[in-house]
Scaffold this motif. Structure first.
Motif, PDB file in Angstrom:
ATOM      1  N   LEU A   1     -21.154 163.872  13.871  1.00 60.02           N
ATOM      2  CA  LEU A   1     -20.194 164.294  12.559  1.00 60.02           C
ATOM      3  C   LEU A   1     -19.241 163.265  12.089  1.00 60.02           C
ATOM      4  N   PHE A   2     -19.215 162.220  12.752  1.00 60.42           N
ATOM      5  CA  PHE A   2     -18.505 160.972  12.284  1.00 60.42           C
ATOM      6  C   PHE A   2     -19.138 160.266  11.195  1.00 60.42           C
ATOM      7  N   GLU A   3     -20.218 160.604  10.838  1.00 58.75           N
ATOM      8  CA  GLU A   3     -21.281 159.845   9.841  1.00 58.75           C
ATOM      9  C   GLU A   3     -20.764 160.488   8.563  1.00 58.75           C
ATOM     10  N   GLU A   4     -20.350 159.769   7.552  1.00 59.08           N
ATOM     11  CA  GLU A   4     -19.991 160.354   6.146  1.00 59.08           C
ATOM     12  C   GLU A   4     -21.279 161.083   5.748  1.00 59.08           C
ATOM     13  N   GLU A   5     -22.503 160.884   6.138  1.00 56.43           N
ATOM     14  CA  GLU A   5     -23.835 161.474   5.579  1.00 56.43           C
ATOM     15  C   GLU A   5     -23.882 162.828   5.991  1.00 56.43           C
ATOM     16  N   ALA A   6     -23.036 163.327   7.008  1.00 54.31           N
ATOM     17  CA  ALA A   6     -23.322 164.714   7.307  1.00 54.31           C
ATOM     18  C   ALA A   6     -22.282 165.632   6.548  1.00 54.31           C
ATOM     19  N   ILE A   7     -21.376 164.996   5.717  1.00 58.79           N
ATOM     20  CA  ILE A   7     -20.605 165.754   5.058  1.00 58.79           C
ATOM     21  C   ILE A   7     -21.276 166.298   3.849  1.00 58.79           C
ATOM     22  N   GLY A   8     -21.016 167.781   3.600  1.00 56.41           N
ATOM     23  CA  GLY A   8     -21.652 168.522   2.529  1.00 56.41           C
ATOM     24  C   GLY A   8     -23.086 169.181   3.130  1.00 56.41           C
ATOM     25  N   LYS A   9     -23.534 168.710   4.203  1.00 57.18           N
ATOM     26  CA  LYS A   9     -24.818 169.372   4.619  1.00 57.18           C
ATOM     27  C   LYS A   9     -24.483 170.862   5.302  1.00 57.18           C
ATOM     28  N   LYS A  10     -25.381 171.715   5.296  1.00 59.49           N
ATOM     29  CA  LYS A  10     -25.419 172.995   5.952  1.00 59.49           C
ATOM     30  C   LYS A  10     -25.884 173.053   7.290  1.00 59.49           C
ATOM     31  N   PHE A  11     -25.222 173.710   7.984  1.00 60.09           N
ATOM     32  CA  PHE A  11     -25.823 173.681   9.574  1.00 60.09           C
ATOM     33  C   PHE A  11     -25.700 175.238  10.079  1.00 60.09           C
TER      34      PHE A  11
ATOM     35  N   THR B   1     -21.052 174.798   6.052  1.00 64.47           N
ATOM     36  CA  THR B   1     -21.124 173.590   5.341  1.00 64.47           C
ATOM     37  C   THR B   1     -20.138 172.650   5.900  1.00 64.47           C
ATOM     38  N   TYR B   2     -20.431 171.523   6.379  1.00 68.19           N
ATOM     39  CA  TYR B   2     -19.623 170.372   7.090  1.00 68.19           C
ATOM     40  C   TYR B   2     -18.735 169.789   5.843  1.00 68.19           C
ATOM     41  N   ASN B   3     -17.335 170.031   6.218  1.00 64.23           N
ATOM     42  CA  ASN B   3     -16.396 169.431   5.387  1.00 64.23           C
ATOM     43  C   ASN B   3     -15.769 168.170   5.669  1.00 64.23           C
ATOM     44  N   GLY B   4     -15.820 167.701   6.886  1.00 66.27           N
ATOM     45  CA  GLY B   4     -15.380 166.523   7.432  1.00 66.27           C
ATOM     46  C   GLY B   4     -14.440 166.700   8.627  1.00 66.27           C
ATOM     47  N   VAL B   5     -13.938 165.285   9.102  1.00 64.36           N
ATOM     48  CA  VAL B   5     -13.041 165.433  10.305  1.00 64.36           C
ATOM     49  C   VAL B   5     -11.465 165.550   9.791  1.00 64.36           C
ATOM     50  N   THR B   6     -10.806 166.481  10.430  1.00 60.20           N
ATOM     51  CA  THR B   6      -9.332 166.473  10.181  1.00 60.20           C
ATOM     52  C   THR B   6      -8.719 165.456  10.292  1.00 60.20           C
ATOM     53  N   ASP B   7      -7.196 165.510  10.163  1.00 58.13           N
ATOM     54  CA  ASP B   7      -6.327 164.436  10.570  1.00 58.13           C
ATOM     55  C   ASP B   7      -6.151 164.501  12.075  1.00 58.13           C
ATOM     56  N   ASP B   8      -6.362 165.516  12.632  1.00 58.13           N
ATOM     57  CA  ASP B   8      -6.341 165.821  14.128  1.00 58.13           C
ATOM     58  C   ASP B   8      -7.637 165.487  14.842  1.00 58.13           C
ATOM     59  N   TYR B   9      -8.717 165.052  14.075  1.00 59.65           N
ATOM     60  CA  TYR B   9      -9.964 164.605  14.643  1.00 59.65           C
ATOM     61  C   TYR B   9     -10.845 165.740  15.133  1.00 59.65           C
ATOM     62  N   TYR B  10     -10.453 167.018  14.434  1.00 63.46           N
ATOM     63  CA  TYR B  10     -11.556 168.140  14.838  1.00 63.46           C
ATOM     64  C   TYR B  10     -12.521 168.288  13.585  1.00 63.46           C
ATOM     65  N   PHE B  11     -13.343 169.036  13.815  1.00 56.16           N
ATOM     66  CA  PHE B  11     -14.583 169.161  12.756  1.00 56.16           C
ATOM     67  C   PHE B  11     -14.243 170.462  12.040  1.00 56.16           C
ATOM     68  N   GLU B  12     -14.069 170.238  10.608  1.00 59.54           N
ATOM     69  CA  GLU B  12     -13.949 171.457   9.803  1.00 59.54           C
ATOM     70  C   GLU B  12     -15.248 171.674   9.153  1.00 59.54           C
ATOM     71  N   PHE B  13     -15.578 173.067   9.042  1.00 56.98           N
ATOM     72  CA  PHE B  13     -16.878 173.774   8.261  1.00 56.98           C
ATOM     73  C   PHE B  13     -16.314 174.619   7.296  1.00 56.98           C
ATOM     74  N   LEU B  14     -17.030 174.959   6.111  1.00 59.45           N
ATOM     75  CA  LEU B  14     -16.585 176.016   5.411  1.00 59.45           C
ATOM     76  C   LEU B  14     -17.818 176.922   5.383  1.00 59.45           C
ATOM     77  N   ASP B  15     -17.510 178.323   5.636  1.00 60.50           N
ATOM     78  CA  ASP B  15     -18.589 179.318   5.526  1.00 60.50           C
ATOM     79  C   ASP B  15     -19.043 179.686   3.981  1.00 60.50           C
TER      80      ASP B  15
END
Length: 111
Positions: free
Chosen positions: A65-75, A32-46
């Motif tokens: 993944l820079f769009e807020e609508e992607a946060i919380g979606k599973k990929f 599940t997408y958790n958002g962009v980190t402070d270092d502009y990496y992409f964080e997901f949670l299994d």
């Protein structure tokens, strides 16, 4: 003639080994997408809430993944390992290599 057959078999074996090697470098994970980190990496949670950080996304991936609508979606994410050279505060190469992950394909999983 025996030499030609031996050369062909050797090349065929090498080709198969290279293909298998390339396939082993790709990984797949569902997260599940958790958002962009402070270092502009992409964080997901299994599914166990373990954080998975991806450093890059291939230009072939159409999901933004820079769009807020992607946060919380599973990929379902296909990714590969790569490395890059670390730089210091001035942007100069340090000679140290950093292990990283690049997303090469993504598909949203509808729940």
């Amino acid at each position: 003639m025996k030499t030609l057959v031996l050369v062909i078999l050797t090349l065929f074996t090498f080709s198969i080994n290279q293909t298998a090697s390339a396939q082993e470098e790709k990984h797949v994970v569902v997260a599940t997408y958790n958002g962009v980190t402070d270092d502009y990496y992409f964080e997901f949670l299994d599914d166990d809430s373990n954080s998975i950080i991806f450093n890059e996304i291939s230009g072939d991936v159409e999901i933004n993944l820079f769009e807020e609508e992607a946060i919380g979606k599973k990929f379902e994410i296909t990714w590969e390992d790569y490395s890059f050279e670390e730089t210091d505060e001035e942007g100069n190469a340090t000679g140290e290599m950093i292990a990283a992950k690049r997303i090469i394909a993504m598909t949203e999983i509808e729940e």
